[in-house]
Write an enzyme that holds these catalytic residues in place. Structure first.
Site, mmCIF file in Angstrom:
data_model
loop_
_atom_site.group_PDB
_atom_site.id
_atom_site.type_symbol
_atom_site.label_atom_id
_atom_site.label_comp_id
_atom_site.label_asym_id
_atom_site.label_seq_id
_atom_site.Cartn_x
_atom_site.Cartn_y
_atom_site.Cartn_z
ATOM 1 N N LEU A 59 1.114 -0.807 -0.112
ATOM 2 C CA LEU A 59 -0.551 0.105 0.433
ATOM 3 C C LEU A 59 1.048 1.285 -0.199
ATOM 4 C CD1 LEU A 59 -2.610 -1.349 2.751
ATOM 5 C CD2 LEU A 59 -2.439 -1.531 0.281
ATOM 6 N N GLY A 100 2.528 -5.744 8.415
ATOM 7 C CA GLY A 100 3.157 -4.419 7.683
ATOM 8 C C GLY A 100 1.277 -4.191 7.036
ATOM 9 N N ASP A 101 1.777 -3.681 5.612
ATOM 10 C CA ASP A 101 0.859 -3.591 4.156
ATOM 11 C C ASP A 101 1.715 -3.830 3.310
ATOM 12 O OD1 ASP A 101 3.517 -2.031 4.068
ATOM 13 O OD2 ASP A 101 2.417 -0.159 3.395
ATOM 14 N N GLU A 102 1.705 -5.204 3.876
ATOM 15 C CA GLU A 102 2.401 -6.304 2.229
ATOM 16 C C GLU A 102 0.816 -7.366 2.527
ATOM 17 O OE1 GLU A 102 6.704 -5.468 1.493
ATOM 18 O OE2 GLU A 102 5.902 -6.953 3.088
#
Length: 188
Positions: A59, A100-102
């Site tokens: 993201l 995380g944002d992965e």
């Protein structure tokens, strides 16, 4: 009494199993389950002479959202993103949160690279509308890297590494896009 003990034990075992293989925030498969499914998918793709694709999604500027609006809102946003991503997954494919944002999407049973490109475009489109999180309108976009089995690697580790290299190229190209892996990316 014995039946009740067995029921509680079975529930506890199922809960532990779920916790081991699913992300507690999004309830998506975690890295461990993704890697297991990736191994199975590659073995099946070899047997059936098919392709498989890994789409590695990050993201864009998520850290800014976390820093300005707080981690609680960031977590709610990640849940909402996961909900939208689930809608893009076909039966037999796997969407996972790597941390995380992965996120990663494993596409199985594909016969053309264009199918992975269409999936990447679908991910871009599903995340394009804004999110409303606790009264805040939040816009988030993804960058996506794509690697294809067997062209970009013969094993899961190589394919994930190459999808990550393609993701980095997508970020260099201005974000909010996808890039297919090319060997030049690793040379860089």
């Amino acid at each position: 009494s014995v039946k009740e003990d067995i029921t509680k034990r079975k529930w506890a075992e199922e809960t532990i199993q779920h916790m081991a293989y699913y992300d507690p925030l999004t309830d998506l498969p975690n890295r461990m389950l993704f890697n297991d499914r990736l191994g199975q998918a590659l073995a099946q793709a070899k047997r059936k002479n098919q392709l498989a694709a890994i789409l590695f999604l990050d993201l864009d500027r998520f850290k800014v959202i976390n820093d300005t609006l707080g981690h609680t809102l960031g977590d709610l946003l990640l849940r909402s993103v996961a909900g939208r991503l689930k809608k893009c997954v076909r039966d037999g494919d796997t969407i996972a949160r790597m941390g995380g944002d992965e996120f990663t999407l494993l596409l199985t049973g594909i016969v053309q690279v264009d199918e992975a490109v269409k999936a990447a475009q679908g991910l871009l489109n599903v995340l394009k509308p804004s999110f409303t999180v606790e009264g805040h309108e939040v816009h988030i976009t993804p960058s996506i890297g794509i690697s294809i089995f067997p062209y970009d690697g013969a094993d899961g580790v190589t394919l994930v590494k190459n999808a990550d290299a393609a993701l980095n190229r997508a970020k260099e190209q201005g974000r909010t896009n996808y890039q297919l892996y090319t060997p030049v990316m690793n040379a860089k």
